[in-house]
Structure formats: C-alpha cells, structure tokens
Design a protein around this motif. Structure first.
Motif, PDB file in Angstrom:
ATOM      1  N   THR A  71       0.862  -1.171   0.000  1.00 24.56           N
ATOM      2  CA  THR A  71       0.000   0.000   0.000  1.00 24.56           C
ATOM      3  C   THR A  71       0.904   1.228   0.000  1.00 24.56           C
ATOM      4  N   LEU A  72       0.514   2.218  -0.788  1.00 28.69           N
ATOM      5  CA  LEU A  72       1.252   3.467  -0.877  1.00 28.69           C
ATOM      6  C   LEU A  72       0.242   4.597  -0.882  1.00 28.69           C
ATOM      7  N   ASN A  73       0.345   5.459   0.095  1.00 28.30           N
ATOM      8  CA  ASN A  73      -0.546   6.607   0.203  1.00 28.30           C
ATOM      9  C   ASN A  73       0.292   7.877   0.206  1.00 28.30           C
ATOM     10  N   ASN A 127      -0.805  22.094   1.551  1.00 29.56           N
ATOM     11  CA  ASN A 127      -0.045  23.348   1.607  1.00 29.56           C
ATOM     12  C   ASN A 127       1.418  23.167   1.204  1.00 29.56           C
ATOM     13  N   GLY A 128       1.633  22.328   0.209  1.00 29.84           N
ATOM     14  CA  GLY A 128       2.980  22.121  -0.297  1.00 29.84           C
ATOM     15  C   GLY A 128       3.807  21.121   0.481  1.00 29.84           C
ATOM     16  N   VAL A 129       3.259  20.555   1.551  1.00 27.66           N
ATOM     17  CA  VAL A 129       3.969  19.552   2.339  1.00 27.66           C
ATOM     18  C   VAL A 129       3.455  18.177   1.924  1.00 27.66           C
ATOM     19  N   THR A 130       4.357  17.349   1.416  1.00 25.77           N
ATOM     20  CA  THR A 130       3.980  16.023   0.929  1.00 25.77           C
ATOM     21  C   THR A 130       4.177  14.996   2.034  1.00 25.77           C
ATOM     22  N   ASP A 131       3.162  14.171   2.227  1.00 21.10           N
ATOM     23  CA  ASP A 131       3.221  13.087   3.203  1.00 21.10           C
ATOM     24  C   ASP A 131       3.092  11.770   2.451  1.00 21.10           C
ATOM     25  N   CYS A 132       3.878  10.787   2.843  1.00 30.42           N
ATOM     26  CA  CYS A 132       3.903   9.506   2.141  1.00 30.42           C
ATOM     27  C   CYS A 132       3.964   8.381   3.166  1.00 30.42           C
ATOM     28  N   SER A 133       3.164   7.344   2.957  1.00 32.47           N
ATOM     29  CA  SER A 133       3.251   6.154   3.811  1.00 32.47           C
ATOM     30  C   SER A 133       3.250   4.924   2.922  1.00 32.47           C
ATOM     31  N   PHE A 134       4.112   3.969   3.269  1.00 30.60           N
ATOM     32  CA  PHE A 134       4.294   2.756   2.476  1.00 30.60           C
ATOM     33  C   PHE A 134       4.369   1.565   3.423  1.00 30.60           C
ATOM     34  N   VAL A 135       3.649   0.502   3.092  1.00 29.52           N
ATOM     35  CA  VAL A 135       3.707  -0.753   3.845  1.00 29.52           C
ATOM     36  C   VAL A 135       3.594  -1.899   2.848  1.00 29.52           C
ATOM     37  N   ASP A 136       4.466  -2.890   2.994  1.00 32.75           N
ATOM     38  CA  ASP A 136       4.388  -4.126   2.213  1.00 32.75           C
ATOM     39  C   ASP A 136       4.003  -5.236   3.187  1.00 32.75           C
ATOM     40  N   ILE A 160      14.018   0.429   4.666  1.00 32.67           N
ATOM     41  CA  ILE A 160      15.063   0.153   3.672  1.00 32.67           C
ATOM     42  C   ILE A 160      14.397   0.083   2.298  1.00 32.67           C
ATOM     43  N   GLY A 161      14.819   0.911   1.395  1.00 30.85           N
ATOM     44  CA  GLY A 161      14.368   0.829   0.010  1.00 30.85           C
ATOM     45  C   GLY A 161      12.928   1.197  -0.244  1.00 30.85           C
ATOM     46  N   GLY A 162      12.306   1.905   0.627  1.00 28.85           N
ATOM     47  CA  GLY A 162      10.920   2.309   0.409  1.00 28.85           C
ATOM     48  C   GLY A 162      10.824   3.470  -0.556  1.00 28.85           C
ATOM     49  N   PRO A 163       9.672   3.657  -1.181  1.00 24.12           N
ATOM     50  CA  PRO A 163       9.521   4.753  -2.137  1.00 24.12           C
ATOM     51  C   PRO A 163       9.369   6.120  -1.491  1.00 24.12           C
ATOM     52  N   CYS A 164       9.206   6.176  -0.206  1.00 27.69           N
ATOM     53  CA  CYS A 164       8.993   7.460   0.465  1.00 27.69           C
ATOM     54  C   CYS A 164      10.295   8.109   0.870  1.00 27.69           C
TER      55      CYS A 164
END
Length: 100
Positions: free
Chosen positions: A27-29, A34-43, A96-100
């Motif tokens: 999952t990638l959200n 306001n110009g601040v990017t938030d990213c969460s990734f879980v495999d 390790i190696g996440g897209p975020c």
C-alpha cells in the motif's frame, strides 16, 4: 552440510524467508497539504513472512541448541533465516528501500 541435517523448524524458517521475496502486497498513500507532501508505504507480504521467519527461526535456534549432532548447520540455517526475516520487516515498513 546436507539438507537432511536440518530440522523441520530450520527448513520452515528458510521457506518463510524465501517466501518473503516472492509474495508482496503493498500500500502506498501520498498526500499534499499546503505544499507539504506526506507519504506512507507498507508491504504486508514482507511484514508477514518476515515476522514468521524471525519467529520460526528463533524457535529453530532454541531447538538447535539442544541438539548434539548437526548443531552448527541448524544454528546457521535458523539464524540466517531470522536475519533475512529482519531484512524483510525493514523493507516491509519502508525503512530500507521504500519509495517514500
């Protein structure tokens, strides 16, 4: 070292560690406010198989310590599977190696 020297727990731990390389459910959200990017990734595939490899590898380590014959191959196999499991958990959390 032969495959027949390994206990069932060591073989299962190795199988679970290898399954972490094969199965993936990610999952990638991402959001931007306001110009601040938030990213969460879980495999979840890597988290599940990595956690199971750590658990079964630890049980394999404990059972290998009680053995008199073929102790070292079982310790190496279970310990290696546990280390690969730790790697899978870190990748699954995106450390390790996440897209975020």
């Amino acid at each position: 070292m032969k495959l027949s020297d390994l206990t069932l727990l060591s073989k299962i731990a190795i199988g679970l560690a290898l399954a972490g390389f094969l199965f993936s459910f990610t999952t990638l959200n991402t959001s931007s406010v306001n110009g601040v990017t938030d990213c969460s990734f879980v495999d979840y595939g890597k988290l599940i198989f990595g956690g199971l490899a750590i658990m079964v590898g630890g049980l394999g380590e404990v059972s290998a310590l009680r053995m008199s014959a073929a102790r070292i191959p079982n310790l190496l196999a279970s310990g290696g599977a546990s280390l690969v499991g730790i790697f899978h958990v870190l990748v699954g959390l995106g450390i390790i190696g996440g897209p975020c």
